[in-house]
Motif scaffolding. Structure first.
Motif, PDB file in Angstrom:
ATOM      1  N   SER A 148       0.826  -1.197   0.000  1.00 20.33           N
ATOM      2  CA  SER A 148       0.000   0.000   0.000  1.00 20.33           C
ATOM      3  C   SER A 148       0.872   1.264   0.000  1.00 20.33           C
ATOM      4  O   SER A 148       1.811   1.366   0.776  1.00 20.33           O
ATOM      5  N   GLY A 149       0.574   2.194  -0.879  1.00 13.93           N
ATOM      6  CA  GLY A 149       1.329   3.443  -0.942  1.00 13.93           C
ATOM      7  C   GLY A 149       2.600   3.362  -1.766  1.00 13.93           C
ATOM      8  O   GLY A 149       3.330   4.345  -1.889  1.00 13.93           O
ATOM      9  N   SER A 150       2.870   2.207  -2.373  1.00 10.94           N
ATOM     10  CA  SER A 150       4.137   2.070  -3.115  1.00 10.94           C
ATOM     11  C   SER A 150       4.091   2.779  -4.463  1.00 10.94           C
ATOM     12  O   SER A 150       5.130   3.006  -5.074  1.00 10.94           O
ATOM     13  N   GLY A 151       2.886   3.098  -4.943  1.00 11.66           N
ATOM     14  CA  GLY A 151       2.812   3.864  -6.192  1.00 11.66           C
ATOM     15  C   GLY A 151       2.112   3.136  -7.334  1.00 11.66           C
ATOM     16  O   GLY A 151       2.321   3.483  -8.499  1.00 11.66           O
ATOM     17  N   LYS A 152       1.242   2.168  -7.048  1.00 11.25           N
ATOM     18  CA  LYS A 152       0.574   1.394  -8.108  1.00 11.25           C
ATOM     19  C   LYS A 152      -0.391   2.275  -8.910  1.00 11.25           C
ATOM     20  O   LYS A 152      -0.413   2.219 -10.135  1.00 11.25           O
ATOM     21  N   THR A 153      -1.183   3.071  -8.199  1.00  9.45           N
ATOM     22  CA  THR A 153      -2.186   3.892  -8.883  1.00  9.45           C
ATOM     23  C   THR A 153      -1.489   4.895  -9.804  1.00  9.45           C
ATOM     24  O   THR A 153      -1.891   5.084 -10.957  1.00  9.45           O
ATOM     25  N   ALA A 154      -0.431   5.523  -9.287  1.00 15.46           N
ATOM     26  CA  ALA A 154       0.313   6.495 -10.091  1.00 15.46           C
ATOM     27  C   ALA A 154       0.941   5.791 -11.302  1.00 15.46           C
ATOM     28  O   ALA A 154       0.912   6.307 -12.425  1.00 15.46           O
ATOM     29  N   PHE A 155       1.481   4.595 -11.093  1.00 20.84           N
ATOM     30  CA  PHE A 155       2.148   3.871 -12.177  1.00 20.84           C
ATOM     31  C   PHE A 155       1.165   3.541 -13.298  1.00 20.84           C
ATOM     32  O   PHE A 155       1.433   3.796 -14.474  1.00 20.84           O
ATOM     33  N   ILE A 156       0.021   2.988 -12.929  1.00 28.30           N
ATOM     34  CA  ILE A 156      -0.931   2.560 -13.970  1.00 28.30           C
ATOM     35  C   ILE A 156      -1.485   3.777 -14.711  1.00 28.30           C
ATOM     36  O   ILE A 156      -1.601   3.781 -15.938  1.00 28.30           O
ATOM     37  N   THR A 157      -1.778   4.839 -13.972  1.00 24.19           N
ATOM     38  CA  THR A 157      -2.309   6.045 -14.616  1.00 24.19           C
ATOM     39  C   THR A 157      -1.294   6.597 -15.620  1.00 24.19           C
ATOM     40  O   THR A 157      -1.632   6.896 -16.773  1.00 24.19           O
ATOM     41  N   SER A 158      -0.038   6.679 -15.198  1.00 24.77           N
ATOM     42  CA  SER A 158       0.988   7.230 -16.080  1.00 24.77           C
ATOM     43  C   SER A 158       1.242   6.304 -17.273  1.00 24.77           C
ATOM     44  O   SER A 158       1.356   6.753 -18.413  1.00 24.77           O
ATOM     45  N   LEU A 159       1.294   5.021 -16.993  1.00 26.60           N
ATOM     46  CA  LEU A 159       1.544   4.050 -18.073  1.00 26.60           C
ATOM     47  C   LEU A 159       0.457   4.154 -19.147  1.00 26.60           C
ATOM     48  O   LEU A 159       0.749   4.251 -20.343  1.00 26.60           O
ATOM     49  N   VAL A 160      -0.804   4.158 -18.701  1.00 30.31           N
ATOM     50  CA  VAL A 160      -1.891   4.180 -19.681  1.00 30.31           C
ATOM     51  C   VAL A 160      -1.883   5.507 -20.442  1.00 30.31           C
ATOM     52  O   VAL A 160      -1.943   5.533 -21.668  1.00 30.31           O
ATOM     53  N   VAL A 212       8.285  -0.926  -5.167  1.00 34.40           N
ATOM     54  CA  VAL A 212       8.768  -0.915  -3.779  1.00 34.40           C
ATOM     55  C   VAL A 212       9.158   0.512  -3.414  1.00 34.40           C
ATOM     56  O   VAL A 212       9.977   1.129  -4.106  1.00 34.40           O
ATOM     57  N   ASP A 213       8.577   1.025  -2.334  1.00 33.61           N
ATOM     58  CA  ASP A 213       8.926   2.379  -1.897  1.00 33.61           C
ATOM     59  C   ASP A 213      10.114   2.289  -0.941  1.00 33.61           C
ATOM     60  O   ASP A 213       9.964   2.388   0.280  1.00 33.61           O
ATOM     61  N   VAL A 214      11.286   2.104  -1.530  1.00 36.96           N
ATOM     62  CA  VAL A 214      12.500   1.925  -0.724  1.00 36.96           C
ATOM     63  C   VAL A 214      12.825   3.205   0.046  1.00 36.96           C
ATOM     64  O   VAL A 214      13.245   3.155   1.206  1.00 36.96           O
ATOM     65  N   LEU A 215      12.591   4.350  -0.604  1.00 37.91           N
ATOM     66  CA  LEU A 215      12.962   5.617   0.043  1.00 37.91           C
ATOM     67  C   LEU A 215      12.143   5.839   1.317  1.00 37.91           C
ATOM     68  O   LEU A 215      12.663   6.304   2.325  1.00 37.91           O
ATOM     69  N   ARG A 216      10.873   5.468   1.269  1.00 39.68           N
ATOM     70  CA  ARG A 216      10.052   5.660   2.469  1.00 39.68           C
ATOM     71  C   ARG A 216      10.560   4.785   3.618  1.00 39.68           C
ATOM     72  O   ARG A 216      10.614   5.217   4.763  1.00 39.68           O
ATOM     73  N   ALA A 217      10.935   3.536   3.289  1.00 42.19           N
ATOM     74  CA  ALA A 217      11.415   2.644   4.350  1.00 42.19           C
ATOM     75  C   ALA A 217      12.736   3.158   4.921  1.00 42.19           C
ATOM     76  O   ALA A 217      12.960   3.129   6.128  1.00 42.19           O
ATOM     77  N   LEU A 218      13.615   3.671   4.041  1.00 42.48           N
ATOM     78  CA  LEU A 218      14.884   4.245   4.519  1.00 42.48           C
ATOM     79  C   LEU A 218      14.603   5.396   5.466  1.00 42.48           C
ATOM     80  O   LEU A 218      15.224   5.544   6.513  1.00 42.48           O
ATOM     81  N   ASN A 219      13.632   6.166   5.046  1.00 42.14           N
ATOM     82  CA  ASN A 219      13.263   7.346   5.797  1.00 42.14           C
ATOM     83  C   ASN A 219      12.693   6.995   7.169  1.00 42.14           C
ATOM     84  O   ASN A 219      12.915   7.690   8.159  1.00 42.14           O
ATOM     85  N   ALA A 220      11.976   5.872   7.237  1.00 44.89           N
ATOM     86  CA  ALA A 220      11.290   5.510   8.481  1.00 44.89           C
ATOM     87  C   ALA A 220      12.231   4.886   9.508  1.00 44.89           C
ATOM     88  O   ALA A 220      11.862   4.703  10.654  1.00 44.89           O
ATOM     89  N   GLY A 221      13.445   4.506   9.103  1.00 45.81           N
ATOM     90  CA  GLY A 221      14.417   4.045  10.098  1.00 45.81           C
ATOM     91  C   GLY A 221      14.742   2.558  10.007  1.00 45.81           C
ATOM     92  O   GLY A 221      14.188   1.823   9.193  1.00 45.81           O
ATOM     93  N   GLU A 222      15.629   2.136  10.890  1.00 48.89           N
ATOM     94  CA  GLU A 222      16.246   0.813  10.802  1.00 48.89           C
ATOM     95  C   GLU A 222      15.219  -0.330  10.833  1.00 48.89           C
ATOM     96  O   GLU A 222      15.265  -1.251  10.039  1.00 48.89           O
ATOM     97  N   GLU A 223      14.281  -0.240  11.769  1.00 41.12           N
ATOM     98  CA  GLU A 223      13.358  -1.370  11.906  1.00 41.12           C
ATOM     99  C   GLU A 223      12.397  -1.441  10.713  1.00 41.12           C
ATOM    100  O   GLU A 223      12.114  -2.528  10.201  1.00 41.12           O
ATOM    101  N   ALA A 224      11.915  -0.278  10.272  1.00 42.56           N
ATOM    102  CA  ALA A 224      11.006  -0.272   9.113  1.00 42.56           C
ATOM    103  C   ALA A 224      11.734  -0.799   7.880  1.00 42.56           C
ATOM    104  O   ALA A 224      11.167  -1.547   7.074  1.00 42.56           O
ATOM    105  N   PHE A 225      13.001  -0.427   7.740  1.00 41.87           N
ATOM    106  CA  PHE A 225      13.772  -0.874   6.586  1.00 41.87           C
ATOM    107  C   PHE A 225      13.994  -2.386   6.644  1.00 41.87           C
ATOM    108  O   PHE A 225      13.803  -3.107   5.652  1.00 41.87           O
TER     109      PHE A 225
END
Ligand code: GDP
Length: 465
Positions: free
Chosen positions: A29-41, A284-297
């Motif tokens: 959730s929040g990884s960017g699926k909606t944005a990806f499909i909208t842009s792709l189409v 994969v929203d890698v940047l968000r996990a990095l941002n959230a800290g060690e355990e989230a990552f």
């Protein structure tokens, strides 16, 4: 209950005049699926005659795509992706991010193109690719390991995990409740429901407060449409070692529902995924996990490892072993790459490749391929430079959502490998939400992006050759 099937998707063909590819798009959730499909189409719909839109999509750059149009879906079982709404949000003044989709969705396109091969050209000059795009929550993939576990095994592992790290304080109320109502106590429906609700609230808090990813069962937070949601009303409960659930007990109710969930929800989903999907992109929203800290990552890594199991090729593939599998290309993409400037995007690409350990997933069968990349489906920033303490640094420049002035944002350095503990001493950085660029609608100039064309070339290049 109605299994969430991908049925109605008829077979892939290699025929020159009737190619069909089912591309599944997923991500937590929040990884960017909606944005990806909208842009792709949007970008595919206008690509004919505008090769600059997707320069790395070979067929587009070579001006071989002659036309693209949306198709009415012939499948009543899966809801349509709300393309009109998502485009309208981006075309609004000011533009806004479309609301995320949370269920299985579908959108179909037809691409008319000139094939490259002799046979194709000889057969009449043009060919058609029917592209069926399926969007489903990545959380559903987290259920694969449940298929191989008994309720007792799963309960033990889930309880163990819930007591550790950031989960511990959030699990308190649920753990206390199941501690007070032993598995072998009376199988009271009200108690079962309350235990389930508390466990679900615990998972939701893990997601929203701690940005954790490995939240099982996947449907508890992303149920999708279900004919009979009652199969969800279970949760892990503590059993004494070696004990079996007494008939009629709370443990027995929970166990029966866990087994029903596996049978009626998890199995049909993976069977459909294995049998009906040709190509898969995992966002994969890698940047968000990095941002959230060690355990989230670390938790995102564990979730990714679970997801990777579903797309492993070769003899060790659980999906293949259980259901057979036709997916032959999988792309793992680190999204929202426009939050970092060009050099950091290279770092991000190295990091995602490292996280998914691409080489270990590769198939012996030469035609199956896995890759990792970065992308920004909807590019909101441009690269620039700034001076910090007299040193020139690379930044991205964009308008924060709701703001009036563009900012120069220095995101820090993205590590190229999973960072060691010392890295986490100071928080990575807090990313602003940038306002998306305004688009003109489906037939306009398209949606600015980074690497969307490279992703499409990997996923569809052969089908458009
Ligand atoms: P979903 O839940 O997987 O469908 O995720 P969405 O596509 O709704 O994306 C969630 C949020 O991430 C959006 O509302 C945006 O704020 C952000 N986002 C998604 N894609 C991009 C992108 O390419 N660039 C930027 N800057 N933000 C993005």
């Amino acid at each position: 209950m109605r299994p969430l099937q991908f049925h109605g998707l008829s077979g892939l063909t290699g025929l020159v005049h009737d190619r069909r590819v089912r591309l599944a798009v997923t991500g937590l959730s929040g990884s960017g699926k909606t944005a990806f499909i909208t842009s792709l189409v949007c970008n595919l719909l206008g690509t004919a005659g505008r090769p600059a839109r997707l320069p790395f999509l070979r067929s587009g750059a070579e001006r071989r795509i002659i036309g693209a149009k949306l198709l009415a879906s012939d499948d009543g079982a899966i809801s349509q992706f709300p393309l009109h709404e998502t485009i309208a949000a981006l075309a609004d003044d000011p533009p806004s991010w479309p609301p995320s989709t949370t269920d299985l969705r579908r959108v179909d396109l037809s691409l008319r193109f000139t094939p490259t091969g002799l046979i194709g050209r000889a057969a009449g000059g043009t060919a058609e690719l029917r592209l069926e795009i399926l969007d489903y929550p990545g959380e559903w993939l987290l259920d694969l390991p449940l298929l191989g576990r008994s309720y007792h095994e799963w309960s033990r592992a889930a309880l163990d995990l819930a007591r550790r790290g950031a989960r511990g304080p959030l699990a308190g109320e649920w753990l206390e409740f199941v501690g007070q109502h032993p598995a072998n106590g009376a199988g009271d429906e009200v108690i079962a429901q309350r235990a389930h609700d508390l466990y679900r609230a615990f998972l939701a808090a893990c997601r929203t407060r701690e940005q954790l990813s490995l939240l099982q069962p996947g449907r508890f937070l992303n149920p999708g449409q279900m004919a009979d949601p009652s199969v969800l009303r279970f949760c892990p409960v503590p059993f004494p070692i070696g004990a079996r659930a007494r008939p009629g007990s709370l443990g027995a109710i929970m166990e029966a529902r866990f087994e029903a969930y596996k049978r009626a929800v998890i199995q049909p989903f993976f069977m459909d995924l294995a049998r009906n999907v040709d190509r898969q992109i995992v966002l994969v929203d890698v940047l968000r996990a990095l941002n959230a800290g060690e355990e989230a990552f670390a938790d995102q890594r564990l979730a990714l490892e679970t997801i990777l199991e579903a797309f492993r090729f070769g003899r060790r593939s659980p999906l293949r072993l259980l259901f057979g599998a036709r997916i032959d290309r999988v792309l793992f993409a680190a999204t929202k790459a426009d939050h970092v400037p060009a050099l950091q995007r290279d770092h991000l690409e190295a990091l995602i490749a490292n996280l998914v350990a691409v080489p270990t997933l590769r198939a012996r069968r030469s035609h199956a391929r896995v890759a990792a990349s970065t992308l920004a489906s909807i590019r909101c920033t441009e690269d620039g430079t700034d001076a910090i303490d007299g040193r020139k640094v690379d930044v991205v420049i964009g308008l924060p959502q709701g703001g009036h002035r563009r900012i120069r944002f220095f995101p820090g350095i993205v590590p190229v490998t999973p960072p060691p503990s010392g890295f986490w001493g100071e928080r990575f950085t807090d990313f602003p939400i940038f306002q998306p660029p305004r688009i003109e609608g489906a037939s306009g100039e398209g949606v600015p992006h980074i690497n969307l064309d490279k992703a499409l070339e990997f996923l569809l290049g052969d089908a458009l050759a």
